[in-house]
Design a protein around this motif. Structure first.
Motif, PDB file in Angstrom:
ATOM      1  N   GLY A 180      30.992   2.922  13.445  1.00 22.99           N
ATOM      2  CA  GLY A 180      32.142   2.096  13.786  1.00 22.99           C
ATOM      3  C   GLY A 180      32.113   1.543  15.189  1.00 22.99           C
ATOM      4  N   SER A 204      35.248  -8.395   1.084  1.00 20.34           N
ATOM      5  CA  SER A 204      35.866  -7.140   1.526  1.00 20.34           C
ATOM      6  C   SER A 204      34.927  -6.282   2.372  1.00 20.34           C
ATOM      7  CB  SER A 204      36.330  -6.329   0.306  1.00 20.34           C
ATOM      8  OG  SER A 204      35.205  -5.820  -0.406  1.00 20.34           O
ATOM      9  N   TRP A 205      33.666  -6.695   2.503  1.00 21.08           N
ATOM     10  CA  TRP A 205      32.752  -5.925   3.335  1.00 21.08           C
ATOM     11  C   TRP A 205      33.268  -5.895   4.766  1.00 21.08           C
ATOM     12  CZ3 TRP A 205      27.214  -8.016   1.842  1.00 21.08           C
ATOM     13  CH2 TRP A 205      26.915  -7.635   0.527  1.00 21.08           C
ATOM     14  N   PRO A 206      33.108  -4.769   5.451  1.00 23.43           N
ATOM     15  CA  PRO A 206      33.557  -4.719   6.848  1.00 23.43           C
ATOM     16  C   PRO A 206      32.716  -5.651   7.718  1.00 23.43           C
ATOM     17  CG  PRO A 206      32.364  -2.721   6.259  1.00 23.43           C
ATOM     18  CD  PRO A 206      32.506  -3.530   5.000  1.00 23.43           C
ATOM     19  N   THR A 207      33.348  -6.233   8.699  1.00 23.14           N
ATOM     20  CA  THR A 207      32.635  -7.107   9.625  1.00 23.14           C
ATOM     21  C   THR A 207      32.457  -6.379  10.950  1.00 23.14           C
ATOM     22  OG1 THR A 207      34.721  -8.086  10.319  1.00 23.14           O
ATOM     23  CG2 THR A 207      33.511  -9.234   8.587  1.00 23.14           C
ATOM     24  N   PRO A 208      31.387  -6.679  11.650  1.00 28.04           N
ATOM     25  CA  PRO A 208      31.168  -5.993  12.930  1.00 28.04           C
ATOM     26  C   PRO A 208      32.177  -6.451  13.978  1.00 28.04           C
ATOM     27  CG  PRO A 208      29.480  -7.660  12.553  1.00 28.04           C
ATOM     28  CD  PRO A 208      30.322  -7.612  11.315  1.00 28.04           C
ATOM     29  N   ALA A 209      32.458  -5.566  14.896  1.00 35.07           N
ATOM     30  CA  ALA A 209      33.320  -5.890  16.032  1.00 35.07           C
ATOM     31  C   ALA A 209      32.430  -6.286  17.209  1.00 35.07           C
ATOM     32  CB  ALA A 209      34.174  -4.683  16.399  1.00 35.07           C
TER      33      ALA A 209
END
Length: 138
Positions: free
Chosen positions: A124, A101-106
């Motif tokens: 972000g 569930s950790w955010p992934t980089p864009a």
């Protein structure tokens, strides 16, 4: 808090000044721009160009600088080890779905011609990779 040990502070300052006056700027007496005249067969100027002559760091100072880089690198690695240890300890027993569930980089790609070193990270923000595609010579 300074990363540079006290016994290397004078060398660090010397390198900083060298970088600021010689490498990054051309106001130093260690850098000398000079005009070059390109002459035709009759000795008349066809074009004027330029050359820059610069004094590199003397070998002894370059070797000392390499030692300073090693000391700073080791210090940064020690700090990074401490920073990496925190999530390793915190999430040592975490379930896989928590990690997933950790955010992934864009990421995005842009042409190299659009590159600007004047960039500031924002929360972000997107990581942009600047690339150039060149034809392959056969």
């Amino acid at each position: 808090m300074s990363v540079v040990p006290e016994e290397l502070a004078a060398l660090h300052e010397k390198i900083r000044v060298y970088r600021n006056t010689t490498v990054a700027h051309s106001r130093s007496e260690l850098v000398r721009p000079a005009p070059i005249a390109y002459l035709d067969q009759a000795g008349r100027i066809r074009r004027v160009g330029d050359a820059v002559i610069s004094q590199h760091l003397p070998g002894q100072i370059a070797r000392q600088f390499a030692g300073l880089i090693g000391v700073v690198q080791n210090t940064v690695e020690e700090w990074a080890d401490d920073i990496r240890a925190r999530p390793e300890e915190r999430y040592a027993e975490a379930e896989p779905h928590v990690i997933a569930s950790w955010p992934t980089p864009a990421f995005e790609a842009q042409p190299a011609r659009d590159f600007s070193a004047d960039s500031r990270r924002r929360p972000g923000s997107v990581f942009t990779h600047y690339l150039s595609v060149e034809p392959v010579e056969e």
